[in-house]
Design a protein around this motif. Structure first.
Motif, PDB file in Angstrom:
ATOM      1  N   GLY A  53     -44.305 -24.269 -34.396  1.00  0.00           N
ATOM      2  CA  GLY A  53     -44.756 -23.983 -33.026  1.00  0.00           C
ATOM      3  C   GLY A  53     -46.262 -24.001 -32.844  1.00  0.00           C
ATOM      4  N   MET A  54     -46.969 -24.638 -33.783  1.00  0.00           N
ATOM      5  CA  MET A  54     -48.435 -24.662 -33.627  1.00  0.00           C
ATOM      6  C   MET A  54     -48.828 -25.567 -32.464  1.00  0.00           C
ATOM      7  SD  MET A  54     -49.664 -24.794 -37.556  1.00  0.00           S
ATOM      8  CE  MET A  54     -48.512 -26.091 -37.954  1.00  0.00           C
ATOM      9  N   LEU A  55     -49.765 -25.091 -31.673  1.00  0.00           N
ATOM     10  CA  LEU A  55     -50.341 -25.901 -30.596  1.00  0.00           C
ATOM     11  C   LEU A  55     -51.756 -26.206 -31.065  1.00  0.00           C
ATOM     12  CD1 LEU A  55     -49.022 -23.826 -27.542  1.00  0.00           C
ATOM     13  CD2 LEU A  55     -47.923 -25.732 -28.735  1.00  0.00           C
ATOM     14  N   VAL A  59     -57.242 -28.960 -34.606  1.00  0.00           N
ATOM     15  CA  VAL A  59     -57.344 -29.030 -36.066  1.00  0.00           C
ATOM     16  C   VAL A  59     -56.351 -30.010 -36.682  1.00  0.00           C
ATOM     17  CG1 VAL A  59     -58.268 -26.679 -36.251  1.00  0.00           C
ATOM     18  CG2 VAL A  59     -55.806 -27.049 -36.543  1.00  0.00           C
ATOM     19  N   GLU A  60     -55.336 -30.433 -35.921  1.00  0.00           N
ATOM     20  CA  GLU A  60     -54.392 -31.420 -36.485  1.00  0.00           C
ATOM     21  C   GLU A  60     -54.825 -32.858 -36.219  1.00  0.00           C
ATOM     22  OE1 GLU A  60     -50.178 -31.104 -37.272  1.00  0.00           O
ATOM     23  OE2 GLU A  60     -50.043 -29.380 -35.947  1.00  0.00           O
ATOM     24  N   ALA A  61     -55.951 -33.049 -35.509  1.00  0.00           N
ATOM     25  CA  ALA A  61     -56.401 -34.426 -35.227  1.00  0.00           C
ATOM     26  C   ALA A  61     -56.810 -35.098 -36.540  1.00  0.00           C
ATOM     27  CB  ALA A  61     -57.578 -34.393 -34.259  1.00  0.00           C
ATOM     28  N   CYS A 258     -50.976 -26.067 -47.167  1.00  0.00           N
ATOM     29  CA  CYS A 258     -50.009 -25.282 -46.385  1.00  0.00           C
ATOM     30  C   CYS A 258     -50.642 -24.801 -45.090  1.00  0.00           C
ATOM     31  CB  CYS A 258     -49.484 -24.065 -47.161  1.00  0.00           C
ATOM     32  SG  CYS A 258     -50.634 -22.686 -47.253  1.00  0.00           S
ATOM     33  N   TYR A 259     -49.789 -24.370 -44.175  1.00  0.00           N
ATOM     34  CA  TYR A 259     -50.270 -23.622 -43.017  1.00  0.00           C
ATOM     35  C   TYR A 259     -49.477 -22.335 -42.914  1.00  0.00           C
ATOM     36  CZ  TYR A 259     -46.464 -26.370 -40.850  1.00  0.00           C
ATOM     37  OH  TYR A 259     -45.267 -26.976 -40.579  1.00  0.00           O
ATOM     38  N   LEU A 260     -50.104 -21.347 -42.282  1.00  0.00           N
ATOM     39  CA  LEU A 260     -49.529 -19.995 -42.186  1.00  0.00           C
ATOM     40  C   LEU A 260     -49.543 -19.594 -40.727  1.00  0.00           C
ATOM     41  CD1 LEU A 260     -51.809 -18.854 -45.069  1.00  0.00           C
ATOM     42  CD2 LEU A 260     -49.334 -18.795 -45.255  1.00  0.00           C
ATOM     43  N   GLY A 271     -45.577 -23.299 -43.954  1.00  0.00           N
ATOM     44  CA  GLY A 271     -45.090 -24.677 -43.922  1.00  0.00           C
ATOM     45  C   GLY A 271     -46.160 -25.603 -44.453  1.00  0.00           C
ATOM     46  N   ALA A 272     -45.855 -26.767 -44.546  1.00  0.00           N
ATOM     47  CA  ALA A 272     -44.565 -27.400 -44.719  1.00  0.00           C
ATOM     48  C   ALA A 272     -44.761 -28.586 -45.649  1.00  0.00           C
ATOM     49  CB  ALA A 272     -44.030 -27.895 -43.375  1.00  0.00           C
ATOM     50  N   THR A 273     -43.704 -28.937 -46.362  1.00  0.00           N
ATOM     51  CA  THR A 273     -43.794 -30.159 -47.164  1.00  0.00           C
ATOM     52  C   THR A 273     -43.659 -31.365 -46.228  1.00  0.00           C
ATOM     53  OG1 THR A 273     -41.415 -30.287 -47.548  1.00  0.00           O
ATOM     54  CG2 THR A 273     -42.715 -28.991 -49.136  1.00  0.00           C
ATOM     55  N   LEU A 314     -36.169 -32.142 -40.053  1.00  0.00           N
ATOM     56  CA  LEU A 314     -36.446 -33.580 -40.119  1.00  0.00           C
ATOM     57  C   LEU A 314     -37.294 -33.973 -38.922  1.00  0.00           C
ATOM     58  CD1 LEU A 314     -32.887 -34.759 -41.216  1.00  0.00           C
ATOM     59  CD2 LEU A 314     -34.928 -34.534 -42.664  1.00  0.00           C
ATOM     60  N   ARG A 315     -38.571 -34.263 -39.192  1.00  0.00           N
ATOM     61  CA  ARG A 315     -39.450 -34.715 -38.113  1.00  0.00           C
ATOM     62  C   ARG A 315     -39.059 -36.151 -37.740  1.00  0.00           C
ATOM     63  NH1 ARG A 315     -42.619 -32.995 -42.442  1.00  0.00           N
ATOM     64  NH2 ARG A 315     -43.889 -31.124 -42.133  1.00  0.00           N
ATOM     65  N   PRO A 316     -39.099 -36.478 -36.466  1.00  0.00           N
ATOM     66  CA  PRO A 316     -38.848 -37.881 -36.094  1.00  0.00           C
ATOM     67  C   PRO A 316     -40.151 -38.674 -36.183  1.00  0.00           C
ATOM     68  CG  PRO A 316     -38.860 -36.456 -34.139  1.00  0.00           C
ATOM     69  CD  PRO A 316     -39.266 -35.602 -35.294  1.00  0.00           C
ATOM     70  N   HIS A 341     -42.700 -36.771 -34.155  1.00  0.00           N
ATOM     71  CA  HIS A 341     -43.208 -36.499 -35.500  1.00  0.00           C
ATOM     72  C   HIS A 341     -43.653 -35.040 -35.656  1.00  0.00           C
ATOM     73  CE1 HIS A 341     -44.445 -37.476 -39.463  1.00  0.00           C
ATOM     74  NE2 HIS A 341     -45.743 -37.502 -39.241  1.00  0.00           N
ATOM     75  N   ARG A 342     -44.964 -34.802 -35.878  1.00  0.00           N
ATOM     76  CA  ARG A 342     -45.444 -33.430 -36.112  1.00  0.00           C
ATOM     77  C   ARG A 342     -45.696 -32.668 -34.819  1.00  0.00           C
ATOM     78  NH1 ARG A 342     -47.309 -32.065 -40.814  1.00  0.00           N
ATOM     79  NH2 ARG A 342     -47.418 -33.583 -42.481  1.00  0.00           N
ATOM     80  N   ASN A 343     -45.504 -33.329 -33.682  1.00  0.00           N
ATOM     81  CA  ASN A 343     -46.011 -32.767 -32.432  1.00  0.00           C
ATOM     82  C   ASN A 343     -44.961 -32.511 -31.357  1.00  0.00           C
ATOM     83  OD1 ASN A 343     -48.859 -32.799 -33.174  1.00  0.00           O
ATOM     84  ND2 ASN A 343     -48.641 -35.024 -33.187  1.00  0.00           N
TER      85      ASN A 343
HETATM   86  N1  GLY Z   1     -46.894 -29.822 -37.161  1.00  0.00           N
HETATM   87  C1  GLY Z   1     -46.587 -29.242 -38.404  1.00  0.00           C
HETATM   88  C2  GLY Z   1     -45.682 -29.994 -39.256  1.00  0.00           C
HETATM   89  O1  GLY Z   1     -45.234 -31.064 -38.901  1.00  0.00           O
HETATM   90  O2  GLY Z   1     -45.380 -29.537 -40.337  1.00  0.00           O
END
Ligand code: GLY
Length: 382
Positions: A53-55, A59-61, A258-260, A271-273, A314-316, A341-343
């Motif tokens: 649920g990170m918005l 920092v994810e750019a 990782c992220y917390l 997370g996450a692998t 499973l991310r798309p 995907h991650r977003n």
């Molecule tokens: N947005 C975080 C992840 O895909 O793990």
């Protein structure tokens, strides 16, 4: 958006009841459409439940993802309104928190990488602040004493994706959309290249338009002229239980590997692998070891916390890490809203607004113009 009359009320079928399918369905039902959402399992229990649920548009750019940034920033801007509207309609909280996000580094190698990312992200115009190790530890006192540097992004935060999913389910009910769970879409009804509905085994549910929002499974929905190039990208995650009155962490923290994510109820998500294993959704000892080791290096106090839950999602994923938003090739009336995907959580508000607009008015919002599926054909031709 002009409200259609009941007589010409469009019938929309949505394949996939994740946060994307439910958000699009909610917007369409709000605008007066007749909406049926079909999920092969339970709505909101796939990648939507697995997410953190990170918005975190800031920092994810990542290098190479510059075209995605304006879409992420715009959707992040829409989240507070989207959350407030959902909460007001349903009376359910969605756990939006906006206290900022911290990225930390300890070793020289990690600090150099953090500095390079910081310069790249600042170059994109993102409002980030470089912190000394001491300043990072002032924000989060339980970080590893060896923390040598940090970057703070005030605009990045989080939403509780599981709460948001429950609120969306209620919003669908309140706006008259129908959610069909445990229902496999076995094909698309197509006549003369034009969609006529979805096939469910031996019956057809008629629809004027169909929105494909089936996440990692989108490519596998039978009957498509040109299935979207979406693949599953596995993520293993876990959560620990902090004392909610005295949490070990209050900001979302990105550490090496990782992220917390601290929730208000004391849950600490780790997370996450990122794994290319097809539809394999097994937890592995190596995955958990990697997460715990990285979390412990960043926040040593995690070793005392009870383990709460472990799960995979499973991310798309798409080749360029960007979603596919727009009309499908070779099939009139099929709209794609997949490949997030991650977003997926971050992009739910803008996907809902723009896809509902496309379905109801035929207009392609400039925010999504570059994310149509045909960009992959252009890449092949180039
Ligand atoms: N947005 C975080 C992840 O895909 O793990």
């Amino acid at each position: 958006m002009t409200m259609p009359t009941i007589k010409d009320r469009p019938r929309i079928a949505i394949i996939g009841g994740g946060i994307i399918g439910m958000s699009v369905g909610w917007r369409l039902a709000q605008a007066g459409a007749s909406v049926d959402i079909f999920d092969r399992g339970t709505a909101g229990q796939g990648a939507t439940r697995a997410a953190a649920g990170m918005l975190a548009a800031g920092v994810e750019a990542e290098p190479g993802e510059q075209p995605l940034l304006p879409l992420c920033l715009e959707s992040q801007t829409r989240w507070p309104g989207f959350a407030a509207e959902l909460e007001t309609l349903t009376g359910l909280p969605v756990g939006l928190r906006r206290e900022g996000t911290l990225v930390v580094a300890s070793t020289r190698d990690e600090v150099e990488l953090l500095r390079a990312n910081y310069e790249f992200q600042r170059g994109l115009g993102l409002d980030l602040v470089w912190l000394t190790g001491a300043a990072a530890k002032e924000k989060e006192p339980f970080l590893n004493p060896r923390t040598a540097a940090g970057v703070f992004s005030a605009r990045d935060g989080q939403v509780d994706n599981r709460l948001a999913s429950a609120a969306l389910r209620s919003a669908l009910q309140k706006t008259g959309a129908r959610l069909h769970e445990g229902v496999d879409v076995t094909g698309l009804d197509v006549q003369g290249g034009r969609i006529g509905g979805v096939v469910l085994g031996d019956r057809i549910v008629a629809a004027d338009q169909v929105v494909l929002a089936a996440g990692a499974w989108s490519r596998l929905v039978p009957g498509q002229a040109s299935p979207p190039p979406v693949r599953p990208v596995k993520g293993q995650m876990m959560s620990l239980a902090m004392d909610p009155a005295n949490p070990l962490l209050t900001h979302v923290v990105w550490a090496p590997k990782c992220y917390l994510v601290p929730r208000t109820d004391g849950t600490l998500i780790i997370g996450a692998t990122t794994e290319e294993k097809g539809f394999d959704s097994q937890m592995t000892a190596g995955g958990i070891l990697a997460l715990l080791d990285a979390a412990w290096r960043a926040l040593p106090g995690v070793e005392e916390l009870p383990v709460k839950e472990m799960w995979t999602g499973l991310r798309p994923g798409c080749r360029d890490d960007a979603p596919i938003l727009g009309r499908a090739a070779g099939m009139d009336g099929l709209i794609l809203a997949t490949g997030h995907h991650r977003n997926g959580i971050l992009l739910a508000p803008i996907t809902a607004d723009t896809i509902a607009d496309l379905v109801l008015t035929g207009r392609t919002d400039p925010h999504i113009a570059r994310f149509a599926a045909d960009r992959f054909n252009a890449a092949r031709a180039a």
